[in-house]
Design a protein around this motif. Structure first.
Motif: not given
Length: 286
Positions: A39-49
């Motif tokens: 949730x901190x890393x830039x560019x990671x905006x989807x988390x479903x997997x």
């Protein structure tokens, strides 16, 4: 070396992939740290997997449910929901807070293309317009949304969202219905276009046939005019030839030489007629 390059390529195309791979073996504290990094890393905006990974799912009902709840919030929720459920969630860092605010703008953009500043100030818990505009500008430069600030009307005009958010499992039916309606609309438009194309082709055929007919009529008229012009020329030639022949004949007679004997006879005849006339005149006087 080849394996490293392949991994880098996969990570570049899908920033979440590295976290999904690590989640296969992460347990306990490693799993908790993995959630915080995701949730901190830039560019990671989807988390479903990541939410679907068994080791992460185990956090939902355990003593570390706040990690699961926070990851779930970043996947589907908004910043306002974070403020309403702080006791069940992790304390966010400034970077995490800003990311969730950006994701909230994306969610609002899916509902309206013109978002008033008043709505944004409330949803993002921002106290002044200047800070709000700075946050929006950062989202635009990060390609999270594409739009512009309408300062005169105090609203954000959204062209489109540069990223999509995760879809809740229960919302799959709504998405399918929306896509089905969109497909039907596309079919209707396609059928209308095909009708217009058929009509245009028919009109083109009619125009081509009419053009050919006109060209044929013009050719026939030209042939008729040429035939008439040729017949008149022959008649004129015949008339000119006849006149010339008569003139030649007449002039030919005038040009014939008179034999000498014929001239003498003509003079003698004139003398006789002249003498006879004089005698008659003398006799009448006597």
């Amino acid at each position: 070396m080849m394996g490293a390059s392949s991994t880098e390529k996969t990570t570049t195309n899908n920033p979440l992939e590295q976290f999904v791979l690590l989640a296969k073996t992460a347990k306990g504290a490693a799993a908790l740290e993995l959630v915080k990094q995701a949730i901190e890393t830039p560019g990671v905006n989807v988390f479903g997997e990541l939410l679907d990974m068994p080791n992460i799912k185990e956090l939902e009902n355990g003593p570390h449910a706040a990690y699961w709840n926070t990851l779930n919030l970043f996947a589907y929720g908004t910043y306002k929901q974070y403020l309403e459920n702080k006791d069940k969630l992790l304390e966010l860092t400034p970077t995490q807070k800003k990311k969730l605010q950006h994701l909230t703008i994306v969610t609002l953009a899916t509902k309206s293309k013109c978002i008033p500043y008043s709505v944004l100030l409330e949803e993002l818990d921002i106290k002044n317009v200047r800070d709000l505009e700075d946050l929006i500008i950062e989202a635009i430069y990060a390609d999270i949304i594409n739009g512009k600030l309408d300062q005169r009307n105090s609203q954000l005009e959204v062209d489109f969202a540069g990223l999509g958010r995760d879809v809740r499992p229960g919302d799959a039916g709504i998405v399918a219905g929306t896509l089905s309606a969109w497909g039907q609309a596309c079919d209707s438009i396609l059928a209308c276009i095909e009708q217009q194309v058929a009509k245009a082709n028919l009109e083109k055929q009619k125009a081509t046939h009419h053009k050919d007919k006109i060209q044929q009529d013009i050719a026939n008229i030209k042939k008729a005019l040429a035939a008439q012009a040729g017949g008149g020329g022959v008649q004129e030639a015949d008339m000119a030839g006849g006149g010339t022949g008569a003139g030649s004949s007449e002039s030919g007679r005038e040009a014939l030489p008179v034999p000498p004997d014929a001239k003498k006879k003509q003079q003698k005849a004139k003398g006789i007629r002249g003498s006879g006339t004089s005698n008659l005149i003398d006799d009448s006087m006597n």
